[in-house]
Design a protein around this motif. Structure first.
Motif, short mmCIF file in Angstrom:
data_model
loop_
_atom_site.label_atom_id
_atom_site.label_comp_id
_atom_site.label_asym_id
_atom_site.label_seq_id
_atom_site.Cartn_x
_atom_site.Cartn_y
_atom_site.Cartn_z
N ASP B 269 1.78 2.60 9.73
CA ASP B 269 2.22 1.92 10.96
C ASP B 269 3.48 2.60 11.50
N ARG B 270 4.43 2.83 10.62
CA ARG B 270 5.71 3.43 10.99
C ARG B 270 5.48 4.84 11.54
N PHE B 271 4.56 5.59 10.91
CA PHE B 271 4.25 6.93 11.38
C PHE B 271 3.66 6.88 12.79
N ALA B 272 2.75 5.90 13.02
CA ALA B 272 2.08 5.79 14.32
C ALA B 272 3.08 5.56 15.45
N GLN B 273 4.21 4.93 15.12
CA GLN B 273 5.20 4.61 16.16
C GLN B 273 6.15 5.76 16.47
N LEU B 274 6.06 6.90 15.72
CA LEU B 274 6.98 8.02 15.98
C LEU B 274 6.58 8.72 17.28
N ARG B 275 7.56 8.86 18.15
CA ARG B 275 7.29 9.50 19.43
C ARG B 275 7.25 11.02 19.29
N PRO B 276 6.61 11.69 20.26
CA PRO B 276 6.61 13.16 20.25
C PRO B 276 8.03 13.69 20.13
N GLY B 277 8.20 14.71 19.31
CA GLY B 277 9.51 15.30 19.09
C GLY B 277 10.22 14.77 17.86
N SER B 278 9.76 13.60 17.34
CA SER B 278 10.39 13.04 16.14
C SER B 278 10.17 13.95 14.95
N ALA B 279 11.23 14.14 14.15
CA ALA B 279 11.11 14.94 12.93
C ALA B 279 10.35 14.14 11.88
N VAL B 280 9.53 14.84 11.10
CA VAL B 280 8.76 14.19 10.03
C VAL B 280 8.90 15.00 8.76
N ALA B 281 9.31 14.34 7.69
CA ALA B 281 9.29 14.97 6.37
C ALA B 281 8.42 14.11 5.47
N PHE B 282 7.78 14.73 4.49
CA PHE B 282 6.85 14.00 3.62
C PHE B 282 7.40 13.93 2.20
N ARG B 283 7.16 12.80 1.54
CA ARG B 283 7.58 12.65 0.14
C ARG B 283 6.41 12.08 -0.66
N PRO B 284 6.08 12.72 -1.78
CA PRO B 284 4.92 12.22 -2.55
C PRO B 284 5.28 11.01 -3.41
N VAL B 285 4.36 10.08 -3.51
CA VAL B 285 4.50 8.96 -4.44
C VAL B 285 3.19 8.85 -5.22
N THR B 286 3.21 8.09 -6.28
CA THR B 286 1.97 7.88 -7.04
C THR B 286 1.14 6.81 -6.32
N VAL B 287 -0.13 6.77 -6.66
CA VAL B 287 -1.00 5.74 -6.09
C VAL B 287 -0.49 4.35 -6.47
N GLU B 288 -0.02 4.20 -7.70
CA GLU B 288 0.50 2.90 -8.16
C GLU B 288 1.70 2.48 -7.32
N HIS B 289 2.57 3.45 -7.05
CA HIS B 289 3.76 3.16 -6.24
C HIS B 289 3.35 2.75 -4.82
N ALA B 290 2.36 3.47 -4.28
CA ALA B 290 1.87 3.16 -2.93
C ALA B 290 1.32 1.73 -2.88
N HIS B 291 0.61 1.34 -3.93
CA HIS B 291 0.06 -0.03 -3.98
C HIS B 291 1.18 -1.06 -4.06
N ALA B 292 2.21 -0.75 -4.86
CA ALA B 292 3.33 -1.69 -5.00
C ALA B 292 4.03 -1.86 -3.65
N LEU B 293 4.15 -0.76 -2.90
CA LEU B 293 4.76 -0.84 -1.57
C LEU B 293 3.93 -1.71 -0.65
N LEU B 294 2.63 -1.59 -0.75
CA LEU B 294 1.74 -2.36 0.10
C LEU B 294 1.83 -3.86 -0.22
N ARG B 295 1.97 -4.16 -1.50
CA ARG B 295 2.09 -5.56 -1.92
C ARG B 295 3.46 -6.13 -1.58
N GLY B 296 4.39 -5.24 -1.25
CA GLY B 296 5.74 -5.69 -0.93
C GLY B 296 6.60 -5.89 -2.15
N SER B 297 6.11 -5.43 -3.31
CA SER B 297 6.89 -5.61 -4.54
C SER B 297 7.84 -4.43 -4.77
N LYS B 298 7.83 -3.46 -3.87
CA LYS B 298 8.78 -2.34 -3.93
C LYS B 298 9.13 -1.96 -2.50
#
Lengths: 197, 299
Positions: B269-298
């Motif tokens: 969602d946050r990525f979709a809201q970035l306007r043209p010209g916005s800088a983007v850097a990527f950081r890897p997380v584990t699948v487990e971490h991604a799930h925890a973020l989705l649940r709001g527990s991290k």
């Protein structure tokens, strides 16, 4: 779940059988099963299931993969062979147009995959009839176009651009947005092509 | 309740959406649904949400109530809302009656905003959803984007509105998990991908967001020939000319270009809201971490 990195008959069959098995015995939490050419996408809701549980369930099903699978549905698709690339295609395969059509229709083909576009089906693999794609992409071909390339025949159900050779057209439509389900032909089905009368 | 709304101004990518049309990939149809899912849900809470909502872009939108009364909830990126030229708090909600005009114009940030109502949007459900698919030409009004002059009818009454939890605007790297073809890229290239700074290009729509590869990470990417696989939203695909594209809600159902990574759902969602010209850097997380973020527990 991937069974190979190149399109082989074995990998394609494995993907289709696993997807059919998962359709029949769903894993709780899996919200979508999509058979691809040599892989199966399992989409799950992480709030309902954990990857480790799904992996465990998959392992159990893989054990029974050999010998599983459903009886394929059979379809006959009437084709008017008058595509703009038909003569060129036959010539490139060193055949007359009539001989190409006969060879093309000689044996039923398996649906290798669906999903590229609404109602689109890939059928294969042709024995010996192998031609690369065109170098120039056609910006648009109509729904019902019968396409040929890479040892496969494909049928479009919507208008789209394509780099495949257009060999004919069919009145058969594999997409009805109001239908339940919206497409009829599925991976693993058998398709016999015949000259439309 | 019956309410008739008329669209008096609309950008080219204004569309009716709901949460999406899932399970249809094998039929060749991606799910669609809101580009900023959390904002769509939040606008629904503000309205006491009925079925569906209107997604609009930085081109803004204007609706006039031709008949009836309704409650509208609005949020998304940052926008400015006015009813009959009176400014509204953003995000928020308003009661509208016959003749009232709601006008939305762009604010400081974001690409997408949502209008939800306390009635159901009257649109034909296709495969269990009224979401507009720009790719398949399905859903919404006749499978197309909304246009000036379109009439939207609302029926039924929604639930009690609730005040949604405040949504903080996060920044920092966009988190990814490695993609289905990550192993086709060298270790060196994967590290460069994480170190590099990309920018959102002006070529973005509901199907995908092309990135400017300022550090030329993929300039020498060889055109791998792959067997096609199903796509999911967030997949980062490297096109034949080396352009990275993040596939979004109206993505093609399958793809044959290599996918190095996928933006995690919690950051899409946050990525979709970035306007043209916005800088983007990527950081890897584990699948487990991604799930925890989705649940709001991290976080």
């Amino acid at each position: 779940m991937r069974f190979g990195t190149t399109l082989t008959d074995v990998a394609n069959r494995a993907a289709i059988v696993l997807a059919a098995m998962l359709d029949n015995a769903p894993i709780p939490g899996v919200v979508e099963i999509m058979p691809n050419l040599v892989s199966v996408l399992l989409r799950y809701d992480p709030l309902l299931a954990s990857p480790s549980v799904i992996q465990g369930e998959l392992r159990l099903r893989l054990f029974g993969l050999a010998g599983a699978g459903r009886e394929p549905r059979r379809w006959t698709i009437p084709v008017v062979f008058d595509g703009p690339d038909l003569a060129e295609t036959a010539e490139a395969l060193c055949m007359s147009t009539e001989a190409f059509i006969t060879a093309h229709n000689a044996a039923p083909l398996r649906v290798l995959a669906t999903g590229f576009a609404p109602g689109f089906v890939y059928c294969g693999l042709h024995n010996g009839l192998i031609l690369p794609r065109r170098t120039v992409v056609r910006p648009s071909v109509p729904a019902g176009s019968v396409l040929f390339a890479a040892g496969q025949t494909a049928i479009t159900a919507t208008e789209m651009p394509t780099g495949w050779h257009v060999i004919g057209r069919t009145a058969f439509s594999n997409f009805d947005p109001a239908g339940h389900p919206p497409t009829l032909i599925g991976s693993g089905d058998l398709i016999a092509f015949e000259i439309a009368r | 309740m019956s309410v008739i709304l008329k669209l008096t101004r609309a950008g080219p990518l204004t569309s009716i959406q709901d949460l999406g049309r899932f399970g249809m990939l094998r039929h060749g149809i991606s799910a669609s649904g809101p580009m900023d899912r959390a904002a769509y849900v939040s606008a629904g809470q503000l309205a006491g949400g009925g079925q569906g909502g209107v997604e609009f872009t930085t081109a803004g939108v204007e609706i006039t109530i031709a008949y009836g009364r309704c409650r509208v909830g609005f949020t998304g990126g940052n926008f400015v809302g006015r009813v009959n030229d009176q400014a509204l708090a953003w995000p928020g909600a308003a009661e509208l009656g016959t003749g009232d005009r709601l006008a939305i114009t762009p604010g400081a940030w974001g690409n997408y905003g949502y209008l939800r109502f306390d009635g159901d949007i009257d649109a034909q459900s296709m495969m269990g959803s009224i979401a507009t698919s720009s790719r398949a030409g399905l859903g919404g009004l006749a499978g197309r984007a909304l246009q000036v002059g379109d009439v939207i009818e609302l029926s039924g009454s929604g639930a009690e509105p609730i005040v949604p939890a405040a949504r903080e605007r996060a920044d920092g790297p966009i988190r990814i998990i490695w993609g289905i073809h990550a192993d086709f890229f060298s270790q060196e290239l994967r590290l460069k991908f994480l170190d590099a700074s990309f920018a959102v290009s002006s070529r973005l729509d509901r199907m995908g967001v092309r990135l400017d590869d300022n550090d030329k990470v993929f300039a020498d990417a060889s055109n791998l020939s792959l067997v096609s696989d199903a796509i999911v939203p967030g997949d980062i695909q490297i096109l034949g000319d080396g352009t990275p594209i993040v596939l979004m809600r109206d993505h093609q159902p399958t793809g044959g270009y290599p996918r190095i990574a996928s933006v995690i759902t919690a950051d899409l969602d946050r990525f979709a809201q970035l306007r043209p010209g916005s800088a983007v850097a990527f950081r890897p997380v584990t699948v487990e971490h991604a799930h925890a973020l989705l649940r709001g527990s991290k976080t």
